[in-house]
Design a protein around this motif. Structure first.
Motif, mmCIF file in Angstrom:
data_model
loop_
_atom_site.group_PDB
_atom_site.id
_atom_site.type_symbol
_atom_site.label_atom_id
_atom_site.label_comp_id
_atom_site.label_asym_id
_atom_site.label_seq_id
_atom_site.Cartn_x
_atom_site.Cartn_y
_atom_site.Cartn_z
ATOM 1 N N ALA A 91 15.051 101.060 30.707
ATOM 2 C CA ALA A 91 16.048 101.655 31.585
ATOM 3 C C ALA A 91 17.171 102.294 30.779
ATOM 4 O O ALA A 91 17.696 103.319 31.165
ATOM 5 N N ASP A 92 17.539 101.668 29.680
ATOM 6 C CA ASP A 92 18.645 102.148 28.859
ATOM 7 C C ASP A 92 18.096 102.695 27.548
ATOM 8 O O ASP A 92 17.258 102.072 26.917
ATOM 9 N N ARG A 93 18.592 103.845 27.174
ATOM 10 C CA ARG A 93 18.138 104.494 25.944
ATOM 11 C C ARG A 93 19.341 104.885 25.100
ATOM 12 O O ARG A 93 20.379 105.235 25.648
ATOM 13 N N TRP A 146 24.164 108.655 18.952
ATOM 14 C CA TRP A 146 24.293 107.255 18.516
ATOM 15 C C TRP A 146 23.824 107.082 17.079
ATOM 16 O O TRP A 146 23.020 107.877 16.568
ATOM 17 N N GLU A 205 18.811 95.989 21.636
ATOM 18 C CA GLU A 205 18.438 96.983 22.634
ATOM 19 C C GLU A 205 19.632 97.865 22.960
ATOM 20 O O GLU A 205 20.784 97.476 22.756
ATOM 21 N N ALA A 206 19.334 99.040 23.468
ATOM 22 C CA ALA A 206 20.380 99.959 23.902
ATOM 23 C C ALA A 206 20.913 99.497 25.252
ATOM 24 O O ALA A 206 20.161 99.056 26.115
ATOM 25 N N ASP A 207 22.216 99.588 25.416
ATOM 26 C CA ASP A 207 22.880 99.196 26.651
ATOM 27 C C ASP A 207 23.405 100.463 27.335
ATOM 28 O O ASP A 207 23.821 101.394 26.668
ATOM 29 N N SER A 208 23.403 100.484 28.637
ATOM 30 C CA SER A 208 23.847 101.672 29.378
ATOM 31 C C SER A 208 25.337 101.961 29.204
ATOM 32 O O SER A 208 25.802 103.038 29.557
ATOM 33 N N ASP A 209 26.089 101.007 28.651
ATOM 34 C CA ASP A 209 27.518 101.202 28.432
ATOM 35 C C ASP A 209 27.831 101.818 27.068
ATOM 36 O O ASP A 209 28.996 101.931 26.697
ATOM 37 N N GLY A 210 26.796 102.188 26.302
ATOM 38 C CA GLY A 210 27.017 102.852 25.020
ATOM 39 C C GLY A 210 26.986 101.954 23.807
ATOM 40 O O GLY A 210 27.564 102.288 22.776
ATOM 41 N N TRP A 218 24.692 99.085 21.189
ATOM 42 C CA TRP A 218 23.524 98.327 20.770
ATOM 43 C C TRP A 218 23.894 96.872 20.995
ATOM 44 O O TRP A 218 24.926 96.416 20.515
ATOM 45 N N ARG A 276 27.482 93.037 19.726
ATOM 46 C CA ARG A 276 27.532 94.343 20.377
ATOM 47 C C ARG A 276 28.076 95.314 19.350
ATOM 48 O O ARG A 276 29.104 95.066 18.723
#
Length: 88
Positions: free
Chosen positions: A22-24, A29, A51-56, A58, A73
């Protein structure tokens, strides 16, 4: 050697996940390899997840020298470690 294998495994896993993720990471980045390097520099001796988080960010978790599980984070653009705490 262990870290290199982990990097390859994580990067391969991210590629295989494809559309299931879902998050890329954004195009501007830092790379996953750079994020792993930042985590190691913050004292992580064994990384379990990133993993990548939708808030910008890792986000990940792993063990430090004390053998306890921590979460981190890392800002996706600057590479700054902005969270480094014991996992609840």
């Amino acid at each position: 050697m262990q870290i290199r294998n982990l990097t390859t495994l994580l990067a391969g896993g991210l590629l295989l996940a494809g559309n299931a993720m879902a998050d890329r990471p954004g195009g501007d980045w830092i790379s996953i390899e750079d994020a792993l390097s930042k985590a190691r520099a913050a004292g992580y001796t064994e990384l379990h997840k990133i993993e990548a988080d939708s808030d910008g960010y890792w986000e990940g978790e792993g063990l430090k020298q004390d053998g306890r599980l921590y979460e981190f984070r890392i800002d996706g653009k600057s590479g700054q470690v902005i969270r480094d705490q014991l996992e609840d």
